[in-house]
Design an enzyme around this catalytic site. Sequence first.
Site, PDB file in Angstrom:
ATOM      1  N   GLN C 195      -1.807  10.183   9.560  1.00 14.68           N
ATOM      2  CA  GLN C 195      -1.455   9.379   8.397  1.00 14.68           C
ATOM      3  C   GLN C 195      -2.052  10.080   7.179  1.00 14.68           C
ATOM      4  OE1 GLN C 195       0.407   6.156   9.012  1.00 14.68           O
ATOM      5  NE2 GLN C 195       0.699   7.403  10.859  1.00 14.68           N
ATOM      6  N   ARG C 215      -3.155   3.462   4.646  1.00 20.40           N
ATOM      7  CA  ARG C 215      -2.619   4.634   3.953  1.00 20.40           C
ATOM      8  C   ARG C 215      -1.233   4.965   4.509  1.00 20.40           C
ATOM      9  NH1 ARG C 215      -7.034   7.592   3.748  1.00 20.40           N
ATOM     10  NH2 ARG C 215      -5.930   9.323   2.803  1.00 20.40           N
ATOM     11  N   ALA C 236       0.697  -2.850   5.710  1.00 24.49           N
ATOM     12  CA  ALA C 236       0.881  -1.670   6.555  1.00 24.49           C
ATOM     13  C   ALA C 236       1.248  -0.436   5.731  1.00 24.49           C
ATOM     14  CB  ALA C 236       1.959  -1.961   7.595  1.00 24.49           C
ATOM     15  N   HIS C 237       1.397   0.673   6.416  1.00 24.87           N
ATOM     16  CA  HIS C 237       1.643   1.938   5.715  1.00 24.87           C
ATOM     17  C   HIS C 237       2.990   1.963   4.987  1.00 24.87           C
ATOM     18  CE1 HIS C 237       2.921   3.732   9.901  1.00 24.87           C
ATOM     19  NE2 HIS C 237       3.657   2.709   9.577  1.00 24.87           N
ATOM     20  N   ASN C 238       2.956   2.592   3.814  1.00 28.56           N
ATOM     21  CA  ASN C 238       4.156   2.839   3.016  1.00 28.56           C
ATOM     22  C   ASN C 238       4.785   1.586   2.431  1.00 28.56           C
ATOM     23  OD1 ASN C 238       4.213   5.184   5.361  1.00 28.56           O
ATOM     24  ND2 ASN C 238       4.627   5.885   3.285  1.00 28.56           N
TER      25      ASN C 238
END
Lengths: 339, 339, 339
Positions: C195, C215, C236-238
Amino acid sequence: MLRIDALVAALGGELVGDGGVPLRRVATLEQAGEGDLAFLANPKYLARLKSSRAAAFIVGPAHRSVVAGRPCIVTDDPYLYFARASQFFNPAPPLAPGAHARASVRCPVPATAAIDAGAVVEEGASIGDDVLIGANSYVGKGARVGRGTRIAPNVTIYADCVIGENCIVHAGAVIGADGFGFAREPSGAWVKIPQIGRVVIGNEVEIGANTTIDRGVLDDTVIGDGVKLDNQIQIAHNVRIGEHTIIAGSAGVAGSARIGARCMIGGQSGISGHISIADDVIISACTLVAKSIRKAGVYTGSLPQQTHADWARNFAHLRHLDALADRIRILEQRLEEQH
Amino acid sequence: MLRIDALVAALGGELVGDGGVPLRRVATLEQAGEGDLAFLANPKYLARLKSSRAAAFIVGPAHRSVVAGRPCIVTDDPYLYFARASQFFNPAPPLAPGAHARASVRCPVPATAAIDAGAVVEEGASIGDDVLIGANSYVGKGARVGRGTRIAPNVTIYADCVIGENCIVHAGAVIGADGFGFAREPSGAWVKIPQIGRVVIGNEVEIGANTTIDRGVLDDTVIGDGVKLDNQIQIAHNVRIGEHTIIAGSAGVAGSARIGARCMIGGQSGISGHISIADDVIISACTLVAKSIRKAGVYTGSLPQQTHADWARNFAHLRHLDALADRIRILEQRLEEQH
Amino acid sequence: MLRIDALVAALGGELVGDGGVPLRRVATLEQAGEGDLAFLANPKYLARLKSSRAAAFIVGPAHRSVVAGRPCIVTDDPYLYFARASQFFNPAPPLAPGAHARASVRCPVPATAAIDAGAVVEEGASIGDDVLIGANSYVGKGARVGRGTRIAPNVTIYADCVIGENCIVHAGAVIGADGFGFAREPSGAWVKIPQIGRVVIGNEVEIGANTTIDRGVLDDTVIGDGVKLDNQIQIAHNVRIGEHTIIAGSAGVAGSARIGARCMIGGQSGISGHISIADDVIISACTLVAKSIRKAGVYTGSLPQQTHADWARNFAHLRHLDALADRIRILEQRLEEQH
């Protein structure tokens, strides 16, 4: 090793059988062996008791003669007796009193308290006798921790919050962060409302790992004596929880909700803001409590799993339940007209 | 920079096109430019691939001739290849071995391990080779951390817990806090049951930020090899999770539940206590699993959003579904009587 | 003590009554006494206002003449005015600039910043003017914290993450842990996808206690200006969240979801991955958003509590709604055939 008659002398119950059997610990029916005390709280495990190799058993009055040749402690509530026996065999580890050389303590602390490495206790804080402040935990200015309370590592207690006596606060818990209060500008931007109330926690309270309890806006957030909170729970500002209420993991209680005494709230439940829940209410797991509950009883609102195929078939109708109901109404009218 | 043929030599796959193209990193189809390796895992993004400025692509067999003039690595599972290629370009940062001057280490530690500032490692703990204990993290008495495992900052590992090899534990995670176990006195007050089991975690396990895993009552809580837990998950006492099971964020697993191997549990799901889930079960997000699941398959129990107006109309009937069903039954009887 | 006319001079509004009344703080209608300024935001509390012993009131235009003999500040939005007045009486406590002797600071820090005991700031990090890094918090390599931002104790900010100006990050929050990304081997084992994106947080953002923001995989996770996140939230990511959106406690947002500006997301809601939510959307508490929402409005998907008995009766049909719908269809056909 401790003789079973000594345990009964200390905790009560009726001893049936040889009082000289030595005990070293409590254990489950399956894992128990020589020196182990097991218990039967649920009759459905009776077969396990019969095949258990435990040295002795805690049983209810109905099972006093089930086990030949091994002593039993007969009591009305074997599970409660087991809890007390386990406390007897597993006392909390003793504290190592004093402030660790790497603690940062900015207030006087009694000689019986233990402040572990990396802990920070701010000025004006008050620490009771026999308190443990765990490694790398933080106690803010003016906060109070009552005698006998044990704070695990990495806990944060914000300024001015009050924790009673003989509490346990597990790692990662956060007591007294700002409540979530904002007013909205016409532009849509949010203006923070200072959160100047406190968190006030009673005696004999247990707070789970990574649970968060926010400070009040103007008044306090209040947690009653004997309340037990599991892990990952969120308690919002100005909530009040009555004594001996127990809340399971990952539940959330929104702002200004009032929960009565001796309630049992299931895991992942959500309690809406500004509602009241009476004493002795039981909420099932995964239930949203959207309205006040005035009467003791059991309340549920969950939607347990089906196979995905069944769920998809049923859910398609759920989204159009109003139309289904209309069709029933029309059928009723048509049948009525036939007569 | 690395030539694409060197990457293929290391990771396998079939190289189509110029092996001399230099690569410096992996990137998304949109963001990729010179030196970037992008991938096509889902055919619906084919148009993005065609307009991408990536230097090279990872594609499945069906797309080997899609991109003229730029090299492709052809592989059966482009997403898996991307994962390996990304690991190749992004190895974990090297450790700075040794205990920081501000760490408090009360047990022997191998020379290859790194104990960062403010970390506390208690006596009797066991730290493997190449282990990282992050800043301000805590490892309790007798706990064991296997070789190659990396513990992020502000993690708490309670006494006697065991973490396997090559695990990653993210910040704020709490391993081994007391499970939530109480017996009730007739007065309604709760008596704590000492939690004397451990948490035992296998190898190659990843544990997300602020996730909590409670120690067992008498037996252990057990997390199998290769299990991946996302953030904010609550795992209660005596749970057992089979190998390679993956659980998404904010899920909760109640006490003594057993989850099989290779399961996939969606975010915010709740698993009830004392139930069993078979191997290879998939649970959709926001699903309550209230009963045991004996067969592999997909299970769902969520109630996705509608507009509030639609929801209000439908929900009014949902609260009286039993009455609706009665009306259908009566209609059926009346029609029957007509014949 | 401050004269009410001085407050109005600073914050605006129309003063009705004696400008010389001294004020010392804001308070609720019930708790207010001498020197206290209370407010009426909701007309249903008018009776409380009439019996309040507050020295002065903040009211809307409709209530300017309700209180005889005590001054009022008349304003279009009393709640917003109360927020500003409370900020006036309760400014953030001043920092004690400088790095504590027990902080570990491996980068230059401005003289106006305060780094508290046990905090660790890694090399290459950037700390703005007037920043507070709380006790035992961690700021990773290359991370940036903008001027005026206050980080509470026990917070973890991973490497390279960016936090804007005038933000508040509460205790136990984790910014930038690895997103939950794995590819699956044919064996069922999971291969970690590094990540390597960052978390980028705008200005004036508040992040609640024990909230986690992961991240990005390759791109960044982005939190817009003015966003307010309550406690125990998982991002969560993104994920991308637009400016001035507010999310209540224990909600979860899955990977790559995009949430518009000025949205209000209720507590314990779940937002599925890879979906989009338009600007100005309101999501009720405990709602799963499983599909994109293209239009502003209110959306709901919860199942509020009933008594357990009612729930059991209704839920039995819910599991067989498809069969109920079939029976309605058959009834309709039979009635049709009669004609």
